[in-house]
Scaffold this motif. Structure first.
Motif, PDB file in Angstrom:
ATOM      1  N   GLU A 233       0.833  -1.141   0.010  1.00  0.00           N
ATOM      2  CA  GLU A 233      -0.019  -0.095   0.049  1.00  0.00           C
ATOM      3  C   GLU A 233       0.873   1.349  -0.049  1.00  0.00           C
ATOM      4  O   GLU A 233       2.148   1.237  -0.122  1.00  0.00           O
ATOM      5  CB  GLU A 233      -1.087   0.074   0.924  1.00  0.00           C
ATOM      6  N   CYS A 234       0.508   2.325   0.288  1.00  0.00           N
ATOM      7  CA  CYS A 234       1.189   3.720   0.221  1.00  0.00           C
ATOM      8  C   CYS A 234       1.131   4.290   1.549  1.00  0.00           C
ATOM      9  O   CYS A 234       0.764   3.835   2.329  1.00  0.00           O
ATOM     10  CB  CYS A 234       0.424   4.557  -0.908  1.00  0.00           C
ATOM     11  N   ASP A 235       1.981   5.295   1.634  1.00  0.00           N
ATOM     12  CA  ASP A 235       2.329   6.005   2.883  1.00  0.00           C
ATOM     13  C   ASP A 235       1.242   6.597   3.553  1.00  0.00           C
ATOM     14  O   ASP A 235       1.307   6.631   4.858  1.00  0.00           O
ATOM     15  CB  ASP A 235       3.392   7.024   2.615  1.00  0.00           C
ATOM     16  N   ASP A 236       0.088   6.906   2.903  1.00  0.00           N
ATOM     17  CA  ASP A 236      -1.098   7.312   3.557  1.00  0.00           C
ATOM     18  C   ASP A 236      -2.144   6.223   4.048  1.00  0.00           C
ATOM     19  O   ASP A 236      -3.288   6.682   4.565  1.00  0.00           O
ATOM     20  CB  ASP A 236      -1.933   8.271   2.655  1.00  0.00           C
ATOM     21  N   ASN A 237      -1.626   4.834   3.840  1.00  0.00           N
ATOM     22  CA  ASN A 237      -2.595   3.727   4.153  1.00  0.00           C
ATOM     23  C   ASN A 237      -2.496   3.365   5.631  1.00  0.00           C
ATOM     24  O   ASN A 237      -1.249   3.398   5.994  1.00  0.00           O
ATOM     25  CB  ASN A 237      -2.591   2.685   3.264  1.00  0.00           C
ATOM     26  N   PHE A 238      -3.424   3.124   6.355  1.00  0.00           N
ATOM     27  CA  PHE A 238      -3.536   2.427   7.636  1.00  0.00           C
ATOM     28  C   PHE A 238      -3.952   0.867   7.421  1.00  0.00           C
ATOM     29  O   PHE A 238      -5.002   0.684   6.904  1.00  0.00           O
ATOM     30  CB  PHE A 238      -4.284   3.246   8.714  1.00  0.00           C
ATOM     31  N   LEU A 239      -3.196  -0.113   7.792  1.00  0.00           N
ATOM     32  CA  LEU A 239      -3.791  -1.464   7.439  1.00  0.00           C
ATOM     33  C   LEU A 239      -3.617  -2.123   8.960  1.00  0.00           C
ATOM     34  O   LEU A 239      -2.633  -2.544   9.476  1.00  0.00           O
ATOM     35  CB  LEU A 239      -2.883  -2.162   6.380  1.00  0.00           C
ATOM     36  N   LEU A 240      -4.788  -2.691   9.308  1.00  0.00           N
ATOM     37  CA  LEU A 240      -4.616  -3.618  10.584  1.00  0.00           C
ATOM     38  C   LEU A 240      -5.499  -5.036  10.170  1.00  0.00           C
ATOM     39  O   LEU A 240      -6.456  -5.036   9.536  1.00  0.00           O
ATOM     40  CB  LEU A 240      -5.532  -2.861  11.577  1.00  0.00           C
ATOM     41  N   ASN A 241      -4.586  -6.033  10.545  1.00  0.00           N
ATOM     42  CA  ASN A 241      -4.999  -7.400  10.293  1.00  0.00           C
ATOM     43  C   ASN A 241      -4.958  -8.021  11.377  1.00  0.00           C
ATOM     44  O   ASN A 241      -4.245  -8.363  12.043  1.00  0.00           O
ATOM     45  CB  ASN A 241      -4.006  -8.048   9.262  1.00  0.00           C
ATOM     46  N   GLU A 242      -6.467  -8.623  11.713  1.00  0.00           N
ATOM     47  CA  GLU A 242      -6.381  -9.449  12.868  1.00  0.00           C
ATOM     48  C   GLU A 242      -6.670 -10.892  12.425  1.00  0.00           C
ATOM     49  O   GLU A 242      -7.841 -11.147  11.752  1.00  0.00           O
ATOM     50  CB  GLU A 242      -7.618  -8.897  13.585  1.00  0.00           C
ATOM     51  N   ASP A 243      -5.743 -11.595  12.657  1.00  0.00           N
ATOM     52  CA  ASP A 243      -5.890 -13.217  12.310  1.00  0.00           C
ATOM     53  C   ASP A 243      -6.116 -14.131  13.314  1.00  0.00           C
ATOM     54  O   ASP A 243      -5.225 -14.146  14.355  1.00  0.00           O
ATOM     55  CB  ASP A 243      -4.783 -13.711  11.250  1.00  0.00           C
ATOM     56  N   ASN A 244      -7.027 -14.997  13.438  1.00  0.00           N
ATOM     57  CA  ASN A 244      -7.343 -15.978  14.451  1.00  0.00           C
ATOM     58  C   ASN A 244      -7.576 -17.216  13.678  1.00  0.00           C
ATOM     59  O   ASN A 244      -8.397 -17.583  13.146  1.00  0.00           O
ATOM     60  CB  ASN A 244      -8.659 -15.539  15.187  1.00  0.00           C
ATOM     61  N   ILE A 245      -6.570 -18.237  14.163  1.00  0.00           N
ATOM     62  CA  ILE A 245      -6.107 -19.622  13.637  1.00  0.00           C
ATOM     63  C   ILE A 245      -6.582 -20.588  14.517  1.00  0.00           C
ATOM     64  O   ILE A 245      -5.663 -20.685  15.556  1.00  0.00           O
ATOM     65  CB  ILE A 245      -4.975 -19.719  12.812  1.00  0.00           C
ATOM     66  N   HIS A 246      -7.466 -21.956  14.319  1.00  0.00           N
ATOM     67  CA  HIS A 246      -7.612 -22.905  15.190  1.00  0.00           C
ATOM     68  C   HIS A 246      -6.982 -24.129  14.319  1.00  0.00           C
ATOM     69  O   HIS A 246      -7.552 -24.257  13.270  1.00  0.00           O
ATOM     70  CB  HIS A 246      -8.842 -23.053  15.676  1.00  0.00           C
ATOM     71  N   ILE A 247      -6.252 -24.840  14.929  1.00  0.00           N
ATOM     72  CA  ILE A 247      -5.744 -26.148  14.158  1.00  0.00           C
ATOM     73  C   ILE A 247      -6.297 -27.247  14.830  1.00  0.00           C
ATOM     74  O   ILE A 247      -5.734 -27.349  16.211  1.00  0.00           O
ATOM     75  CB  ILE A 247      -4.058 -25.896  13.942  1.00  0.00           C
ATOM     76  N   ALA A 248      -6.550 -28.325  14.264  1.00  0.00           N
ATOM     77  CA  ALA A 248      -6.898 -29.728  14.912  1.00  0.00           C
ATOM     78  C   ALA A 248      -5.720 -30.676  14.638  1.00  0.00           C
ATOM     79  O   ALA A 248      -4.728 -30.478  14.105  1.00  0.00           O
ATOM     80  CB  ALA A 248      -8.245 -30.130  14.533  1.00  0.00           C
ATOM     81  N   ASP A 249      -6.027 -31.826  15.114  1.00  0.00           N
ATOM     82  CA  ASP A 249      -5.024 -32.904  15.038  1.00  0.00           C
ATOM     83  C   ASP A 249      -4.444 -33.183  13.848  1.00  0.00           C
ATOM     84  O   ASP A 249      -5.160 -33.108  12.732  1.00  0.00           O
ATOM     85  CB  ASP A 249      -5.580 -34.361  15.643  1.00  0.00           C
ATOM     86  N   ASN A 250      -2.944 -33.200  13.916  1.00  0.00           N
ATOM     87  CA  ASN A 250      -2.289 -33.402  12.785  1.00  0.00           C
ATOM     88  C   ASN A 250      -2.483 -32.406  11.506  1.00  0.00           C
ATOM     89  O   ASN A 250      -2.068 -32.741  10.455  1.00  0.00           O
ATOM     90  CB  ASN A 250      -2.861 -34.918  11.975  1.00  0.00           C
ATOM     91  N   GLY A 251      -3.196 -31.343  11.794  1.00  0.00           N
ATOM     92  CA  GLY A 251      -3.123 -30.000  10.825  1.00  0.00           C
ATOM     93  C   GLY A 251      -1.935 -29.463  10.702  1.00  0.00           C
ATOM     94  O   GLY A 251      -0.898 -29.497  11.381  1.00  0.00           O
ATOM     95  N   HIS A 252      -1.710 -28.829   9.327  1.00  0.00           N
ATOM     96  CA  HIS A 252      -0.631 -28.136   9.145  1.00  0.00           C
ATOM     97  C   HIS A 252      -1.051 -26.847   8.654  1.00  0.00           C
ATOM     98  O   HIS A 252      -1.816 -26.535   7.781  1.00  0.00           O
ATOM     99  CB  HIS A 252       0.218 -28.889   7.914  1.00  0.00           C
ATOM    100  N   PHE A 253      -0.215 -25.680   9.110  1.00  0.00           N
ATOM    101  CA  PHE A 253      -0.823 -24.394   8.746  1.00  0.00           C
ATOM    102  C   PHE A 253       0.693 -23.467   8.537  1.00  0.00           C
ATOM    103  O   PHE A 253       1.590 -23.620   9.410  1.00  0.00           O
ATOM    104  CB  PHE A 253      -1.612 -23.665   9.884  1.00  0.00           C
ATOM    105  N   THR A 254       0.675 -22.930   7.490  1.00  0.00           N
ATOM    106  CA  THR A 254       1.877 -21.908   7.186  1.00  0.00           C
ATOM    107  C   THR A 254       1.378 -20.721   6.706  1.00  0.00           C
ATOM    108  O   THR A 254       0.411 -20.661   5.976  1.00  0.00           O
ATOM    109  CB  THR A 254       2.641 -22.619   5.978  1.00  0.00           C
ATOM    110  N   ILE A 255       1.975 -19.543   7.290  1.00  0.00           N
ATOM    111  CA  ILE A 255       1.621 -18.284   6.734  1.00  0.00           C
ATOM    112  C   ILE A 255       3.113 -17.383   6.609  1.00  0.00           C
ATOM    113  O   ILE A 255       3.875 -17.580   7.288  1.00  0.00           O
ATOM    114  CB  ILE A 255       0.606 -17.475   7.880  1.00  0.00           C
ATOM    115  N   ASN A 256       2.967 -16.888   5.660  1.00  0.00           N
ATOM    116  CA  ASN A 256       4.135 -15.957   5.029  1.00  0.00           C
ATOM    117  C   ASN A 256       3.469 -14.462   4.823  1.00  0.00           C
ATOM    118  O   ASN A 256       2.620 -14.297   4.103  1.00  0.00           O
ATOM    119  CB  ASN A 256       4.645 -16.280   3.633  1.00  0.00           C
ATOM    120  N   THR A 257       4.046 -13.814   5.815  1.00  0.00           N
ATOM    121  CA  THR A 257       3.536 -12.290   5.786  1.00  0.00           C
ATOM    122  C   THR A 257       4.436 -11.350   5.229  1.00  0.00           C
ATOM    123  O   THR A 257       5.445 -11.244   5.681  1.00  0.00           O
ATOM    124  CB  THR A 257       3.114 -11.668   7.268  1.00  0.00           C
ATOM    125  N   LEU A 258       4.322 -10.863   4.027  1.00  0.00           N
ATOM    126  CA  LEU A 258       5.371 -10.049   3.211  1.00  0.00           C
ATOM    127  C   LEU A 258       4.708  -8.673   3.109  1.00  0.00           C
ATOM    128  O   LEU A 258       3.915  -8.319   2.088  1.00  0.00           O
ATOM    129  CB  LEU A 258       5.554 -10.843   1.878  1.00  0.00           C
TER     130      LEU A 258
END
Length: 434
Positions: A233-258
């Motif tokens: 985004e640009c210098d005048d943008n405000f960005l707030l991300n709220e992420d809530n993740i629940h993982i069960a047995d043998n689950g696999h989760f990957t997040i890449n924040t760039l």
């Protein structure tokens, strides 16, 4: 009884403490005529959010989780919920040859015209639909605002035993001056399913805006979900991300924040490992410059035995920019055989750049392997000298070292097309040397 002080007014009743402030009253007054997109399908959740707004105010630096994160420019800003009516070319924001389903939000509103996806029993994409949140207890005002005045809601689910044929790109575009975008997204990977999500945040023009996005993910038993999040985004943008993740047995989760670009960015990532033999990978890069601000807050909650979590965040800060990394790993008493690793490394390219880093471990089990570490320093002068002695100019040498520094995180983005797009954007902004 009324209590007055520091600009806030508190009205104490038998039921609750109702908190008001001039900034909060002004902010809420601009939203008074907007009905939440969640009202029809999740009325109890909206009611809980509205009730929570009575008890919450915009956080100050006296609140521990917001110690280095100032919100005054948001709370004191003038914002409007705006539906854009102009034609938009989304081609520059799409990943070439990715062959993905595309869900587009413009100023927080779902755009049927710009979106392109197929929905079936195997991979369902529903506008509206039923939505769940991990709890109706809202920890800060931004969570409650997103639900109480949601602009659009989307529900994505992949059926049991299904490997999604295509990635899904969720594209957030802000276009209008003082636009407030508040989308709410739910994603469900059912048992033994696989899904790749790409989420992009972009802006059209140098216009001031605020995106307050909520993402709620459920990864069922033996399911795999890979999420690449790209913020440009640009210098005048405000960005707030709220992420809530629940993982069960043998689950696999990957997040890449760039985080490639953006004036004020906060990523709040809360992961709950709700079973055994789970693997969670959290990776991130951020390259703020000028007076940009980037805050990565992570919490990984180990509740059961035999789980792994890995965190790797790297920042390169220039000019008068500021970065924050606050990562917490919480290991419950029953979470024996936990393996948890957390690392944050940063390079300051300027004497005026600032990095505030606080990795934390809170462990209540005794049979675990956990470690955390952080480093912040200047560019290696010996390495610079070596590269310049081989014919590189000072700027090219610095970019080459920057590239080498974040390269291991970039290669956590396993989809080659997505990785090429991110690298291309970094090169275009003259942040990397390739």
């Amino acid at each position: 009884m009324d209590k007055r002080g520091s600009g806030n007014r508190q009205r104490v009743t038998m039921e609750a403490t109702i908190i008001t402030s001039p900034a909060k009253e002004k902010f809420l007054s601009s939203l008074a005529n907007h009905k939440s997109a969640l009202l029809e399908n999740a009325p109890e959740l909206v009611s809980a959010a509205l009730a929570s707004l009575d008890e919450l105010d915009f956080p100050t630096t006296r609140v521990e989780d917001w110690k280095y994160t100032r919100t005054a420019r948001i709370s004191n800003g003038e914002w409007s919920i705006i539906k854009n009516r102009n034609k938009i070319d989304i081609t520059p924001f799409l990943i070439r040859d990715l062959n993905a389903d595309v869900i587009v939000f413009v100023n927080g509103f779902f755009s049927n015209e710009l979106s392109s996806f197929s929905s079936s029993e195997k991979t369902s994409i529903t506008i509206g639909g039923k939505h769940q949140r991990e709890t109706k207890a809202f920890k800060n005002i931004f969570q409650a605002l997103n639900v109480a005045y949601c602009t659009s809601a989307v529900n994505i689910s992949v059926a049991k035993n299904i490997v999604a044929e295509k990635p899904i790109q969720i594209l957030h575009i802000v276009t209008d001056e003082k636009a407030l975008a508040q989308p709410f997204i739910s994603i469900h990977s059912e048992k033994s399913s696989q899904l790749h999500i790409l989420e992009s945040f972009v802006s059209v023009g140098e216009k001031k805006s605020f995106t307050n996005r909520s993402l709620n993910i459920t990864v069922d038993e033996n399911a795999q979900l890979h999420l690449d999040k790209i913020q440009i985004e640009c210098d005048d943008n405000f960005l707030l991300n709220e992420d809530n993740i629940h993982i069960a047995d043998n689950g696999h989760f990957t997040i890449n924040t760039l985080t490639v670009d953006g004036g004020w960015v906060r990523n709040s990532l809360n992961i709950s490992l709700d079973g055994q033999n789970i693997e969670a990978n959290l990776n991130g890069i951020f390259l703020p410059r000028r007076k940009q601000f980037v805050d990565n807050h992570t919490k990984v909650d180990h509740r059961f035995p035999n789980c792994n979590s890995n965190e790797l965040y790297k920042g390169i800060l220039d000019d008068q920019s500021t970065g924050v990394f606050n990562g917490k790993v919480y290991v419950h008493p029953d979470a024996q055989k936990t393996n948890a690793y957390q690392s944050n490394a940063n390079i300051l390219l300027s004497n005026d750049a600032q990095m505030n880093t606080k990795p934390e471990l809170e462990i209540y089990a005794d049979d675990v392997k956990c470690s955390h570490g952080t480093t912040t320093g200047q560019m290696d002068e010996n390495a610079l000298f070596y590269l310049k002695s081989r014919g590189l100019g000072d700027e090219s040498a610095r970019k080459l070292l920057s590239t080498a520094f974040i390269n291991d995180v970039l290669y956590k983005v396993t989809n080659e097309k997505v990785r090429e797009y991110v690298v291309g954007e970094l090169v275009r902004r003259e942040l990397l040397f390739v």
